[in-house]
Enzyme design. Structure first.
Site, PDB file in Angstrom:
ATOM      1  N   GLU A 360       0.398  -1.398  -0.261  1.00  0.00           N
ATOM      2  CA  GLU A 360      -0.140   0.205  -0.187  1.00  0.00           C
ATOM      3  C   GLU A 360       0.843   1.049  -0.051  1.00  0.00           C
ATOM      4  O   GLU A 360       0.301   2.138  -0.372  1.00  0.00           O
ATOM      5  CB  GLU A 360      -1.064  -0.307   1.071  1.00  0.00           C
ATOM      6  N   HIS A 363       1.714   2.111  -3.554  1.00  0.00           N
ATOM      7  CA  HIS A 363       0.984   2.644  -4.044  1.00  0.00           C
ATOM      8  C   HIS A 363       0.872   4.532  -3.973  1.00  0.00           C
ATOM      9  O   HIS A 363       0.334   5.335  -4.946  1.00  0.00           O
ATOM     10  CB  HIS A 363      -0.751   2.136  -3.710  1.00  0.00           C
TER      11      HIS A 363
END
Length: 994
Positions: A360, A363
């Site tokens: 994450e 990202h």
């Protein structure tokens, strides 16, 4: 130019859309005039959002799931049009105000725009604002301020804005928490918006909520104001409005906020404040996660040379979240068990937590800073985040060997040709909401990660990262397609002196497109010509599709056994066959020298060698296997597995020569890759003259590795290699290693008779091995033991986990008398089906038949003796038809006799089954046995001969000797039982019942 007025539109939400109710002062529009039936499911590009002011108000603290919203959007008209189109879904009580803005003075709000109405398109979930008469109302270059007031309802599923309860065990009070999930198309459930990734905009978010709660969003808090009674949007006192700083341009799917009573721990590093938010009772369990996030953001900044672009990054642990986590910019949400520490220390779980978080965090660059222009390019988000999540974790925690975990948890699925994963290219156009959701799949995450990994290595890692740095800097705060990425890589390669002489260096687009637009992956066959020093490379698709690739190849040989340099040494062009000389490849190879292609398996393709080269590799493995990298040792078995199982390998002698070295293999990965072929051989050789020799051979190979792992396990350690202990357990017990039989029987008996819990009383990795432990633990039982197990089953509640486990595990018995007794008990006296109902019994027998070869003759015998009673069931013929596919050729005559008896009985009793009885001469009869029978016919004599030459002749002193005979329908010999009994009593105490 339009004259002034206000349009107020009231829209009431239905289940999946909106229907229209217009204020009485405005004539009802005709929905047919402005809503053509062929409207695209994509937003038109005529208008564009410049910025949002979003204000959400909620009384969630009172258990009120309705929320009020105000979305103010500044819009630019980019092409003259008669409509403004944006998304809205399941929103109601909508009021719309539109004002013209002065381009010279954008802060000045101009006149209200009149002569407008709206229509709702439920298929595209479009809210369309347009004039009542069909004319071009909005001119290119104009700007407008659109304000939409509305209400919505929070759901319990993590789509849009949703709620979840938190119980305080100390006060018995319930606190309600609200959170968002906008990806991929759920922002339209939260507010009216341009809900496509290409429509990036700035967002200023305001949240009104109870003063007892706090709020977090993408950006830091700018202002907190206490509200009195009769606030504009909601009429309750003790409310607070939290306003956040304006975001940089971002896509709607990244808009996020959480309203809760959560508490946080924080740390600031390099000007970025990171926090872990969780329910107050779990606040202290986030420290490990926070330490990891601090390290990861800094490492990614250094690795790519691009700073994290927001002033803060929050990590929120939620009871309910879509997936493991969601990468919202500046506000990552997690399922709480993926970020907060657990009571027990489990090394694998800690590593997986880090990998989830680092995915994450990656990202924040891949998807957030630079976003795809459409969901066609989901792989550019998920593939990069998956791969570099592993890379950064490996950089920070090198002792965890996470790139080996990548091969097991990511690449293995990407390599799979299972029909569960529909074939499609990485770059794949979608339009509908369901299709957009479905593109978040194994291809976008795992296959894309493997392709990215391949070119990260092929293009030299530093050069590849230089291209990514260019890509991130050039396209920050904007959107891209795959060509933008490829061109950035191209520019980096052209600056690398190492590639200047390569003809392919100007063809990056063509090379990459051959991978992102193919539906499959290649098999590269390497055929050496030992007379003229050439190699012929052939490529074909694993799915037999007409696809060809630019394939990066590299080589290791006896003289140059360097497996660390993984860059491309030669690009195989997209040709089905290509021959090249040793000189062109800069290779020196003698006739008996080995050649390895695809060092460390960094390339995403299978490699098949000619038999002579495989034999040379086998000789090297037997002399000193450490010369060849363990990932390539593992790849040998992974790549050969389909040839073995599909009966396409040239010689099993060579395969057994490769297996032979495993006796000295101390790494887990080669064993796990070999396990599928080993288990295939257990199945194929079952009931042949070679099975006892094969078991003896496997005992020799696996005994040392299994015992080493078992000692570590019993010492209380849990290294990451235990991730694959299930494979060792399965093979060792099938090979009848006494320690394996003892170990699994002890655990299974404790679970069944002493109510121990594998997941509580033993380390966490037992959860994954639960089924294997029970199956192997009940594989061989004495008569008394089996009777006790049946007694437990009879007295266990049918809806309990123990009941399900017993039903599952008892089907693993290898004793034919036990199996017949078990079947008789399941149907009950006079076929009353007291243990399970009639339909479940028939389905279970099918499952039993397919998964336990030892059960098959027993089931045929059971059917032969009871077909009249079984025929009462409307499901019996379906059972018979399915197991008919497993009839061996040697039993076709007996099958035909039984088939005739059943057919005659059905006719005489006028029984009409749900499905027709299979024809006894049908091509489906014996269909599932043909591959095994062909394999046995072709290779069993060769295997038997090889094993006889390899193994010492057994004698009476060898305690394994008993396993070479199978008696009385049981695969467990008495000698081995007695030996195992003594060992078990010695290890666990004399009170163990055997």
């Amino acid at each position: 130019m339009c004259t002034s007025c206000v349009i107020k539109v009231l829209i009431t939400a239905l289940a999946l859309g909106l229907t229209t109710t217009i204020a009485t002062s405005i004539p009802t529009p005709s929905p047919l005039v402005h809503m053509p039936s062929a409207r695209s499911l994509r937003l038109p590009n005529d208008t564009y959002p410049l910025g949002y002011l979003l204000h959400i108000s909620t009384n969630i603290h009172l258990g009120d799931w309705q929320f009020n919203g105000s979305a103010t959007i500044d819009i630019e008209i980019r092409r003259s049009t008669n409509e403004i189109v944006l998304h809205a879904k399941n929103l109601s009580d909508i009021e719309i105000t539109l004002r013209l803005l002065d381009n010279d003075r954008p802060d000045d709000v101009g006149e209200l725009v009149d002569d407008l109405t709206h229509t709702y398109d439920s298929q595209g979930t479009f809210l369309v604002i347009h004039p009542r008469e069909n004319y071009q109302a909005f001119e290119a270059g104009q700007r407008y301020r659109l304000e939409i007031l509305y209400t919505g309802i929070m759901g319990t599923r993590p789509n849009g804005l949703y709620w979840m309860p938190y119980e305080d065990s100390n006060t018995n009070e319930t606190t309600y928490v609200a959170a968002t999930q906008a990806e991929p198309t759920y922002a339209r459930l939260i507010f009216p918006c341009y809900d496509e990734p290409a429509f990036k905009s700035n967002y200023t978010i305001k949240l009104t909520h109870s003063s007892s709660l706090n709020a977090v969003s993408n950006m830091p808090v700018a202002q907190i104001q206490n509200q009195g009674v009769n606030d504009d949007l909601i009429e309750h006192s003790n409310l607070t409005t939290t306003t956040f700083q304006t975001t940089p341009p971002m896509s709607t799917y990244l808009v996020a906020f959480v309203i809760s009573n959560f508490e946080s721990i924080s740390e600031t590093h390099r000007g970025v404040t990171q926090s872990i938010y969780s329910s107050p009772t779990r606040k202290s369990t986030g420290r490990r996660a926070l330490n990891n996030t601090i390290l990861t953001v800094a490492k990614l900044e250094d690795y790519f040379g691009v700073s994290y672009s927001l002033p803060k990054l929050d990590h929120v642990a939620l009871k309910r979240n879509q997936g493991a986590a969601m990468e919202n910019w500046g506000l990552i949400t997690f399922k709480e068990d993926n970020v907060l520490e657990q009571h027990r220390k489990d090394e694998y779980k800690i590593t997986k937590e880090r990998l989830i978080a680092n995915h994450e965090i990656s990202h924040q660059w891949f998807g957030n800073l630079v976003s795809p222009e459409w969901w066609t390019y989901v792989w550019m988000n998920e593939g990069f985040a998956t791969y570099f999540g592993y890379v950064v974790t490996d950089l920070i925690y090198p002792n965890d060997h996470v790139m080996d975990i990548f091969l097991r948890d990511e690449a293995e699925f990407a390599y799979s040709d299972s029909s569960l994963f529909p074939a499609r290219p990485m770059t794949h156009y979608v339009e509908t909401e369901p299709d957009i959701m479905n593109v978040f799949d194994v291809i976008s995450y795992k296959r894309a990660a493997c392709v990215i990994k391949m070119f990260h290595h092929a293009f030299h890692q530093k050069t590849f990262v230089s291209g990514i740095r260019t890509y991130l800097n050039k396209f920050q705060y904007s959107v891209v397609n795959e060509l933008d990425l490829f061109d950035s890589l191209q520019s980096a390669l052209l600056k690398d002196d190492r590639f200047q002489q390569q003809t392919w260096v100007h063809m990056v687009r063509e090379i990459m497109l051959s991978w992102t637009h193919s539906e499959s992956l290649p098999v590269v066959t390497v055929i050496r010509n030992y007379e003229n020093d050439t190699i012929t490379f052939r490529q074909h698709s694993v799915h037999s599709k007409n696809e060809l690739w630019w394939i990066p190849l590299n080589f290791a040989t006896v003289l140059t056994p360097n497996f660390e340099h993984t860059h491309v040494e030669y690009f195989m062009p997209p040709m089905s066959e290509h021959t090249v000389s040793f000189n062109e490849l800069h290779l020196e190879l003698g006739g008996r020298d080995w050649l390895i292609v695809n060092k460390q398996q960094t390339g995403f393709y299978h490699v098949i060698y000619d038999m002579d080269n495989l034999l040379a590799i086998a000789r090297q493995l037997q002399r000193n296997h450490s010369v060849i990298h363990q990932r390539n040792r593992a790849a040998l078995f992974q790549d050969l597995a389909p040839l073995v199982s599909h009966n396409e390998i040239e010689s099993m002698d060579v395969f057994f020569e490769l297996l032979k070295y495993l006796e000295f293999e101390d790494q887990v990965m080669p064993w796990t890759r070999a396990s599928s072929s080993i288990n295939f051989l257990f199945e194929a050789l079952y009931d042949t003259t070679s099975i006892s020799l094969f078991k003896q051979f496997m005992r020799r190979l696996i005994a040392s590795s299994f015992q080493r792992l078992l000692r570590l396990l019993e010492s209380g350690e849990s290294p990451l290699e235990f991730l694959s202990f299930e494979d060792f357990l399965h093979i060792a017990c099938r090979a009848e290693i006494p320690e394996c039989l003892i170990y699994t029987q002890k655990l299974a008996h404790d679970y069944i008779f002493k109510n121990s819990s594998l997941e509580v009383d033993y380390p966490d990795y037992y959860f994954a091995m639960h089924d294997v432990i029970l199956c192997m633990g009940l594989r061989h039982q004495s008569y008394e033991e089996f009777e006790k197990l049946l007694s437990v089953l009879k007295t266990t509640q049918p809806d309990s986990m123990l009941y399900d486990d017993l039903i599952y595990a008892l089907r693993c018995t290898q004793n034919r008398q036990h199996m017949l007794h078990y079947l008789t008990m399941l149907v009950g006296d006079n076929f009353t089906y007291s243990i399970m109902n009639e339909k479940d019994f028939m389905n279970y027998v099918i499952y039993l038949f397919k998964t336990n070869a030892a059960s098959r003759p027993v089931i045929w015998h059971f059917i032969d003796g009871n077909y009249k009673m079984l025929s009462r069931s409307t499901h019996f013929v379906q059972l018979f038809n399915e197991i008919a596919e497993y009839v061996p050729e040697s039993q076709r005559e007996r099958f035909a006799v039984l088939h005739s008896k059943i057919e005659e009985y059905l006719q005489s009793e006028k029984i009409t089954p749900k499905v027709p009885l299979i024809d006894k001469d049908s091509s489906h009869v014996g269909k599932k046995m043909k591959n095994k029978e062909q394999f046995v016919e072709r290779f069993e004599h060769q295997i038997h001969k090889w094993l006889l030459n390899e193994l010492p002749q057994p004698d009476n002193r060898d305690y394994y000797a008993a396993s070479l005979s199978v008696g009385n329908g049981s695969d467990r010999p008495g000698g081995l039982l007695r030996t195992a009994s003594k060992m078990l009593k010695s290890a666990f105490g004399a009170n163990i019942s055997l």
